[in-house]
Motif scaffolding. Structure first.
Motif, PDB file in Angstrom:
ATOM      1  N   TYR A  54       0.834  -1.202   0.000  1.00  0.00           N
ATOM      2  CA  TYR A  54       0.000   0.000   0.000  1.00  0.00           C
ATOM      3  C   TYR A  54       0.866   1.248   0.000  1.00  0.00           C
ATOM      4  O   TYR A  54       0.566   2.214  -0.684  1.00  0.00           O
ATOM      5  N   ASP A  55       1.957   1.265   0.768  1.00  0.00           N
ATOM      6  CA  ASP A  55       2.839   2.429   0.819  1.00  0.00           C
ATOM      7  C   ASP A  55       3.459   2.720  -0.539  1.00  0.00           C
ATOM      8  O   ASP A  55       3.652   3.874  -0.907  1.00  0.00           O
ATOM      9  N   GLU A  56       3.785   1.686  -1.281  1.00  0.00           N
ATOM     10  CA  GLU A  56       4.363   1.887  -2.616  1.00  0.00           C
ATOM     11  C   GLU A  56       3.348   2.528  -3.546  1.00  0.00           C
ATOM     12  O   GLU A  56       3.693   3.376  -4.369  1.00  0.00           O
ATOM     13  N   VAL A  57       2.106   2.137  -3.439  1.00  0.00           N
ATOM     14  CA  VAL A  57       1.058   2.703  -4.299  1.00  0.00           C
ATOM     15  C   VAL A  57       0.825   4.159  -3.952  1.00  0.00           C
ATOM     16  O   VAL A  57       0.684   5.002  -4.838  1.00  0.00           O
ATOM     17  N   THR A  58       0.807   4.504  -2.659  1.00  0.00           N
ATOM     18  CA  THR A  58       0.540   5.890  -2.263  1.00  0.00           C
ATOM     19  C   THR A  58       1.720   6.807  -2.536  1.00  0.00           C
ATOM     20  O   THR A  58       1.530   8.013  -2.640  1.00  0.00           O
ATOM     21  N   ASP A  59       2.934   6.295  -2.655  1.00  0.00           N
ATOM     22  CA  ASP A  59       4.077   7.143  -2.973  1.00  0.00           C
ATOM     23  C   ASP A  59       3.932   7.777  -4.354  1.00  0.00           C
ATOM     24  O   ASP A  59       4.434   8.870  -4.596  1.00  0.00           O
ATOM     25  N   ASP A  60       3.225   7.119  -5.266  1.00  0.00           N
ATOM     26  CA  ASP A  60       3.030   7.656  -6.609  1.00  0.00           C
ATOM     27  C   ASP A  60       2.152   8.903  -6.600  1.00  0.00           C
ATOM     28  O   ASP A  60       2.268   9.745  -7.479  1.00  0.00           O
ATOM     29  N   ILE A  61       1.275   9.015  -5.631  1.00  0.00           N
ATOM     30  CA  ILE A  61       0.347  10.145  -5.594  1.00  0.00           C
ATOM     31  C   ILE A  61       0.652  11.078  -4.434  1.00  0.00           C
ATOM     32  O   ILE A  61      -0.207  11.779  -3.949  1.00  0.00           O
ATOM     33  N   ASN A  62       1.885  11.116  -3.994  1.00  0.00           N
ATOM     34  CA  ASN A  62       2.289  11.931  -2.867  1.00  0.00           C
ATOM     35  C   ASN A  62       2.255  13.409  -3.228  1.00  0.00           C
ATOM     36  O   ASN A  62       2.459  13.793  -4.374  1.00  0.00           O
ATOM     37  N   ASP A  63       2.047  14.249  -2.233  1.00  0.00           N
ATOM     38  CA  ASP A  63       2.009  15.694  -2.417  1.00  0.00           C
ATOM     39  C   ASP A  63       3.430  16.223  -2.576  1.00  0.00           C
ATOM     40  O   ASP A  63       4.252  16.070  -1.687  1.00  0.00           O
ATOM     41  N   PRO A  64       3.749  16.869  -3.695  1.00  0.00           N
ATOM     42  CA  PRO A  64       5.111  17.379  -3.884  1.00  0.00           C
ATOM     43  C   PRO A  64       5.456  18.516  -2.917  1.00  0.00           C
ATOM     44  O   PRO A  64       6.622  18.781  -2.677  1.00  0.00           O
ATOM     45  N   LEU A  65       4.454  19.178  -2.371  1.00  0.00           N
ATOM     46  CA  LEU A  65       4.700  20.268  -1.426  1.00  0.00           C
ATOM     47  C   LEU A  65       4.591  19.814   0.028  1.00  0.00           C
ATOM     48  O   LEU A  65       4.493  20.641   0.933  1.00  0.00           O
ATOM     49  N   GLU A  66       4.604  18.526   0.260  1.00  0.00           N
ATOM     50  CA  GLU A  66       4.414  18.012   1.617  1.00  0.00           C
ATOM     51  C   GLU A  66       5.442  18.556   2.609  1.00  0.00           C
ATOM     52  O   GLU A  66       5.062  18.952   3.723  1.00  0.00           O
ATOM     53  N   PRO A  67       6.743  18.633   2.297  1.00  0.00           N
ATOM     54  CA  PRO A  67       7.686  19.180   3.284  1.00  0.00           C
ATOM     55  C   PRO A  67       7.333  20.623   3.681  1.00  0.00           C
ATOM     56  O   PRO A  67       7.342  20.967   4.862  1.00  0.00           O
ATOM     57  N   PHE A  68       7.002  21.442   2.701  1.00  0.00           N
ATOM     58  CA  PHE A  68       6.597  22.824   2.992  1.00  0.00           C
ATOM     59  C   PHE A  68       5.316  22.848   3.817  1.00  0.00           C
ATOM     60  O   PHE A  68       5.204  23.608   4.783  1.00  0.00           O
ATOM     61  N   ASN A  69       4.331  22.034   3.433  1.00  0.00           N
ATOM     62  CA  ASN A  69       3.055  21.988   4.149  1.00  0.00           C
ATOM     63  C   ASN A  69       3.246  21.588   5.604  1.00  0.00           C
ATOM     64  O   ASN A  69       2.612  22.136   6.499  1.00  0.00           O
ATOM     65  N   ARG A  70       4.123  20.633   5.844  1.00  0.00           N
ATOM     66  CA  ARG A  70       4.365  20.201   7.222  1.00  0.00           C
ATOM     67  C   ARG A  70       5.018  21.314   8.049  1.00  0.00           C
ATOM     68  O   ARG A  70       4.676  21.536   9.206  1.00  0.00           O
ATOM     69  N   LYS A  71       5.981  22.038   7.454  1.00  0.00           N
ATOM     70  CA  LYS A  71       6.623  23.141   8.163  1.00  0.00           C
ATOM     71  C   LYS A  71       5.628  24.268   8.432  1.00  0.00           C
ATOM     72  O   LYS A  71       5.607  24.844   9.528  1.00  0.00           O
ATOM     73  N   MET A  72       4.792  24.580   7.440  1.00  0.00           N
ATOM     74  CA  MET A  72       3.808  25.643   7.603  1.00  0.00           C
ATOM     75  C   MET A  72       2.775  25.259   8.661  1.00  0.00           C
ATOM     76  O   MET A  72       2.354  26.090   9.461  1.00  0.00           O
ATOM     77  N   PHE A  73       2.391  23.991   8.685  1.00  0.00           N
ATOM     78  CA  PHE A  73       1.463  23.520   9.714  1.00  0.00           C
ATOM     79  C   PHE A  73       2.084  23.682  11.095  1.00  0.00           C
ATOM     80  O   PHE A  73       1.420  24.113  12.044  1.00  0.00           O
ATOM     81  N   ALA A  74       3.378  23.351  11.218  1.00  0.00           N
ATOM     82  CA  ALA A  74       4.067  23.489  12.509  1.00  0.00           C
ATOM     83  C   ALA A  74       4.106  24.949  12.950  1.00  0.00           C
ATOM     84  O   ALA A  74       3.897  25.253  14.131  1.00  0.00           O
ATOM     85  N   VAL A  75       4.366  25.869  12.005  1.00  0.00           N
ATOM     86  CA  VAL A  75       4.390  27.304  12.327  1.00  0.00           C
ATOM     87  C   VAL A  75       3.002  27.760  12.779  1.00  0.00           C
ATOM     88  O   VAL A  75       2.854  28.426  13.810  1.00  0.00           O
ATOM     89  N   ASN A  76       1.975  27.391  12.007  1.00  0.00           N
ATOM     90  CA  ASN A  76       0.612  27.782  12.364  1.00  0.00           C
ATOM     91  C   ASN A  76       0.195  27.206  13.710  1.00  0.00           C
ATOM     92  O   ASN A  76      -0.452  27.876  14.511  1.00  0.00           O
ATOM     93  N   ASP A  77       0.577  25.969  13.962  1.00  0.00           N
ATOM     94  CA  ASP A  77       0.238  25.329  15.227  1.00  0.00           C
ATOM     95  C   ASP A  77       0.932  26.030  16.389  1.00  0.00           C
ATOM     96  O   ASP A  77       0.326  26.246  17.451  1.00  0.00           O
TER      97      ASP A  77
END
Length: 172
Positions: A54-77
């Motif tokens: 399942y992890d291999e299948v979901t890697d194909d549709i991963n969010d390319p901005l995920e690292p930025f999104n995670r950092k922005m979420f941490a800042v907002n939090d």
């Protein structure tokens, strides 16, 4: 109540027998509905792909901005926990006269938006009322902390750009 059933040709069985018979059919209907729902839920599962995880299948549709999104979420939090939440909790503890002043101040800040939308909607009388409210509340009402315009008969109304677009005939 039995007389009502007699009028519709149900006099051969008691009311309780009739209710029991209806319940039996209803139970069968409920059983069929549950079986149908369970069988259709199988359609909602992920398809099995031989040789893939399942992890291999979901890697194909991963969010390319995920690292930025995670950092922005941490800042907002962090901002939420450090500033917004304490301010909101403090605001909840204020007495009503102070919260009323804050409400009036924010409502006064929104008045120019209402004026602009009234003008764009060609509502000149309402734009004049909103303009009058803004000037009276900003000057006499001490930057909008109080609402003397309401006492003068200048009733508050709200117009937003969505309403303006609707007046212009824009589709939703």
């Amino acid at each position: 109540m039995l007389r009502v059933f007699e009028k519709v040709n149900m006099s051969s069985e008691s009311v309780f027998e009739r209710i029991a018979r209806i319940g039996q059919r209803g139970g069968a209907t409920l059983l069929v509905a549950c079986v149908l729902a369970l069988s259709l839920s199988a359609c909602a599962s992920n398809p099995d792909r031989p040789g893939t995880d399942y992890d291999e299948v979901t890697d194909d549709i991963n969010d390319p901005l995920e690292p930025f999104n995670r950092k922005m979420f941490a800042v907002n939090d962090a901002i939420d926990k450090a500033a917004v939440k304490p301010v909101a909790q403090g605001y909840d503890k204020l007495p009503n006269p102070l919260t009323d002043r804050a409400h009036n101040f924010i409502q006064n800040l929104r008045e120019p938006v209402t004026v602009a939308n009234d003008i764009l909607q060609w509502e000149w009388k309402r734009a004049g009322i909103a303009t009058g409210r803004f000037f009276v509340n900003t000057t006499v009402g001490i930057v909008g902390l109080f609402d003397p315009a309401a006492e003068l008969g200048l009733e508050h109304h709200v117009e937003d750009f969505g309403q303006t677009l609707a007046v212009w005939g824009a589709p939703e």
